[in-house]
Design a protein around this motif. Sequence first.
Motif, PDB file in Angstrom:
ATOM      1  N   PRO A  60       0.811  -1.222   0.000  1.00 50.18           N
ATOM      2  CA  PRO A  60       0.000   0.000   0.000  1.00 50.18           C
ATOM      3  C   PRO A  60       0.848   1.277   0.000  1.00 50.18           C
ATOM      4  CG  PRO A  60      -0.894  -1.570   1.548  1.00 50.18           C
ATOM      5  CD  PRO A  60       0.399  -2.137   1.078  1.00 50.18           C
ATOM      6  N   LEU A  61       2.003   1.240   0.622  1.00 46.87           N
ATOM      7  CA  LEU A  61       2.855   2.420   0.653  1.00 46.87           C
ATOM      8  C   LEU A  61       3.363   2.776  -0.745  1.00 46.87           C
ATOM      9  CD1 LEU A  61       4.218   4.555   2.401  1.00 46.87           C
ATOM     10  CD2 LEU A  61       6.139   2.990   2.659  1.00 46.87           C
ATOM     11  N   LEU A  62       3.718   1.784  -1.523  1.00 49.62           N
ATOM     12  CA  LEU A  62       4.177   2.017  -2.894  1.00 49.62           C
ATOM     13  C   LEU A  62       3.039   2.531  -3.778  1.00 49.62           C
ATOM     14  CD1 LEU A  62       6.571   1.842  -4.821  1.00 49.62           C
ATOM     15  CD2 LEU A  62       5.909  -0.515  -5.286  1.00 49.62           C
ATOM     16  N   VAL A  63       1.862   1.955  -3.612  1.00 50.63           N
ATOM     17  CA  VAL A  63       0.695   2.418  -4.373  1.00 50.63           C
ATOM     18  C   VAL A  63       0.366   3.860  -3.999  1.00 50.63           C
ATOM     19  CG1 VAL A  63      -1.760   2.042  -4.802  1.00 50.63           C
ATOM     20  CG2 VAL A  63      -0.213   0.088  -4.639  1.00 50.63           C
ATOM     21  N   PHE A  64       0.427   4.168  -2.708  1.00 49.45           N
ATOM     22  CA  PHE A  64       0.147   5.530  -2.250  1.00 49.45           C
ATOM     23  C   PHE A  64       1.148   6.524  -2.816  1.00 49.45           C
ATOM     24  CE2 PHE A  64       0.943   9.001   0.711  1.00 49.45           C
ATOM     25  CZ  PHE A  64      -0.312   9.586   0.768  1.00 49.45           C
ATOM     26  N   ALA A  65       2.423   6.178  -2.795  1.00 51.64           N
ATOM     27  CA  ALA A  65       3.458   7.081  -3.283  1.00 51.64           C
ATOM     28  C   ALA A  65       3.290   7.364  -4.779  1.00 51.64           C
ATOM     29  CB  ALA A  65       4.837   6.494  -3.007  1.00 51.64           C
ATOM     30  N   SER A  66       3.036   6.330  -5.551  1.00 50.17           N
ATOM     31  CA  SER A  66       2.861   6.544  -6.991  1.00 50.17           C
ATOM     32  C   SER A  66       1.573   7.313  -7.277  1.00 50.17           C
ATOM     33  CB  SER A  66       2.895   5.224  -7.750  1.00 50.17           C
ATOM     34  OG  SER A  66       1.815   4.404  -7.386  1.00 50.17           O
ATOM     35  N   SER A  67       0.536   7.065  -6.511  1.00 51.34           N
ATOM     36  CA  SER A  67      -0.718   7.793  -6.697  1.00 51.34           C
ATOM     37  C   SER A  67      -0.576   9.257  -6.303  1.00 51.34           C
ATOM     38  CB  SER A  67      -1.837   7.150  -5.874  1.00 51.34           C
ATOM     39  OG  SER A  67      -2.066   5.838  -6.300  1.00 51.34           O
ATOM     40  N   ALA A  68       0.162   9.519  -5.242  1.00 53.73           N
ATOM     41  CA  ALA A  68       0.370  10.907  -4.811  1.00 53.73           C
ATOM     42  C   ALA A  68       1.144  11.690  -5.862  1.00 53.73           C
ATOM     43  CB  ALA A  68       1.105  10.925  -3.475  1.00 53.73           C
ATOM     44  N   LEU A  69       2.147  11.071  -6.454  1.00 51.47           N
ATOM     45  CA  LEU A  69       2.886  11.747  -7.518  1.00 51.47           C
ATOM     46  C   LEU A  69       2.008  11.965  -8.738  1.00 51.47           C
ATOM     47  CD1 LEU A  69       6.352  10.002  -7.301  1.00 51.47           C
ATOM     48  CD2 LEU A  69       5.826  12.386  -6.798  1.00 51.47           C
TER      49      LEU A  69
END
Length: 52
Positions: free
Chosen positions: A24-33
């Motif tokens: 989830p952290l990786l998905v969140f980071a890519s989504s935030a960018l």
Amino acid sequence: MVFTVLLVLIPISAALKYLVGASPLLVFASSALAIAVLADWVRRATDQCVGR
């Protein structure tokens, strides 16, 4: 220019979530960018509409 290249993060975020099952952290980071890129596009569009 850099923001245009980062538009690829939109489908990558979805692929990380639904195809890869990434953390989830990786998905969140890519989504935030990806959202930051889209926000810049909205900013540019409104600047053009206002006439700045």
